[in-house]
Write an enzyme that holds these catalytic residues in place. Structure first.
Site, mmCIF file in Angstrom:
data_model
loop_
_atom_site.group_PDB
_atom_site.id
_atom_site.type_symbol
_atom_site.label_atom_id
_atom_site.label_comp_id
_atom_site.label_asym_id
_atom_site.label_seq_id
_atom_site.Cartn_x
_atom_site.Cartn_y
_atom_site.Cartn_z
ATOM 1 N N ASP A 34 0.708 -1.075 0.025
ATOM 2 C CA ASP A 34 -0.078 0.046 -0.108
ATOM 3 C C ASP A 34 0.786 1.411 0.011
ATOM 4 O OD1 ASP A 34 -2.587 1.172 0.205
ATOM 5 O OD2 ASP A 34 -2.561 1.661 2.077
ATOM 6 N N SER A 74 -6.903 5.161 -0.217
ATOM 7 C CA SER A 74 -7.238 4.015 -1.015
ATOM 8 C C SER A 74 -8.897 3.522 -0.590
ATOM 9 C CB SER A 74 -6.417 2.938 -0.184
ATOM 10 O OG SER A 74 -4.854 3.372 -0.111
ATOM 11 N N GLN A 95 -5.017 -1.390 -7.286
ATOM 12 C CA GLN A 95 -5.684 -0.570 -6.173
ATOM 13 C C GLN A 95 -6.337 0.533 -7.136
ATOM 14 O OE1 GLN A 95 -4.062 2.332 -3.618
ATOM 15 N NE2 GLN A 95 -3.818 0.588 -2.467
#
Length: 288
Positions: free
Chosen positions: A203, A227, A277
């Site tokens: 991430d 996110s 993502q």
């Protein structure tokens, strides 16, 4: 060993509460919300604690609410299926009895099969890039203040960006960003922990690649970024405490959302994982 490096294993020291429930805690780093990678990594490790004879090969997750780092996180694992080759788990992360994160993960026994991969990009090796001292001396003085603050921060994952000059150059650029990453401390010889640590690191900076084409970054205080979802596939064995190249790009941004992808290679050029993502990226109306 730095204090930040020493906290990595403590992040994954989940307290077993019985009945497939685990409690995780956040490091005391002064952040106002829980780092998304921490929740991904802890949720995956909690799921791994309920599977005995196989390793995770994929996960798919959604971020639902910001996490409060002052509160513990309760991870509830649901055993959806245990088949002959695959197992499936669903994990909910909760604070104040509300779900902040939801994830499904699939596990597979080790077995042979067809094998191919994309080649690793031709980039400098990590030893050819400035380390912490070199960054402080030669690179960070030329960066915006918010970028300097980020890269000066001690963290459990060491980062050596290849195209860091993007932060000092105005205007749009090709939306690609290569970063070498590794755990800042030696990890136990435990495959589930290695994969959970890579999930944690996956991430880092991925959402930022979706802003390169627009001449800005998540470090611009005029940008609101978060996110939204996260997917990760593990392809081959690796060590998360050895250098891994995180090759990121962003094929699209629209509707206030940026889509980013990442390929993770070991230093021999073996593709060990893939990431995707989507995140929220919008100008802050109060800072336009």
């Amino acid at each position: 060993m730095t204090r930040a490096a020493d906290t990595l294993l403590s992040i994954f020291d989940l307290e077993a509460l019985g009945n497939n429930r685990f409690r995780g805690r956040s490091p005391d780093n002064g952040w106002t919300r829980v780092f998304g990678g921490q929740v991904i990594g802890q949720a995956l490790y909690a799921a791994c604690r309920t599977v005995e004879d196989r390793q995770p090969h994929s996960l798919h997750a959604y971020f639902l609410l910001p996490g409060d780092p002052q509160l513990p996180i309760l991870y509830e694992v649901e055993r959806l299926r245990d088949g002959g080759s695959f197992s499936t788990r669903r994990v909910l992360a909760l604070q104040r009895e509300a779900a902040i994160f939801a994830m499904s993960a699939s596990f597979q026994i080790a077995e042979p099969g067809y094998d191919h991969q994309m080649p690793m990009p031709a980039v400098p090796m990590p030893e050819e890039l400035p380390g912490r001292d070199g960054m402080e001396r030669d690179v960070l003085p030329h960066m915006p203040e918010t970028v300097r603050a980020y890269y000066r921060r001690e963290r459990p994952i060491e980062i050596r960006p290849v195209e860091i000059s993007r932060y000092a150059v105005d205007g749009p650029r090709e939306p690609k960003f290569n970063v070498w990453v590794r755990a800042s401390q030696t990890l136990p010889d435990e495959p589930a922990l290695r994969r959970s640590v890579l999930a944690y690191a996956s991430d880092l900076l991925l959402l930022d690649s979706s802003l390169i084409a627009h001449g800005t970054s998540v470090f611009d205080r005029r940008i609101q970024g978060a996110s939204l979802d996260h997917a990760l596939w593990f392809h081959r064995p690796f060590r998360a405490d050895e250098w891994l190249l995180y090759a990121q790009d962003s094929p699209s941004a629209s509707g206030a959302r940026g889509f980013s992808r990442g390929l993770v290679f070991d230093r021999r050029g073996q593709l060990v994982a893939s990431v995707a993502q989507e995140g929220l990226i919008r100008p802050r109306p109060d800072r336009a």
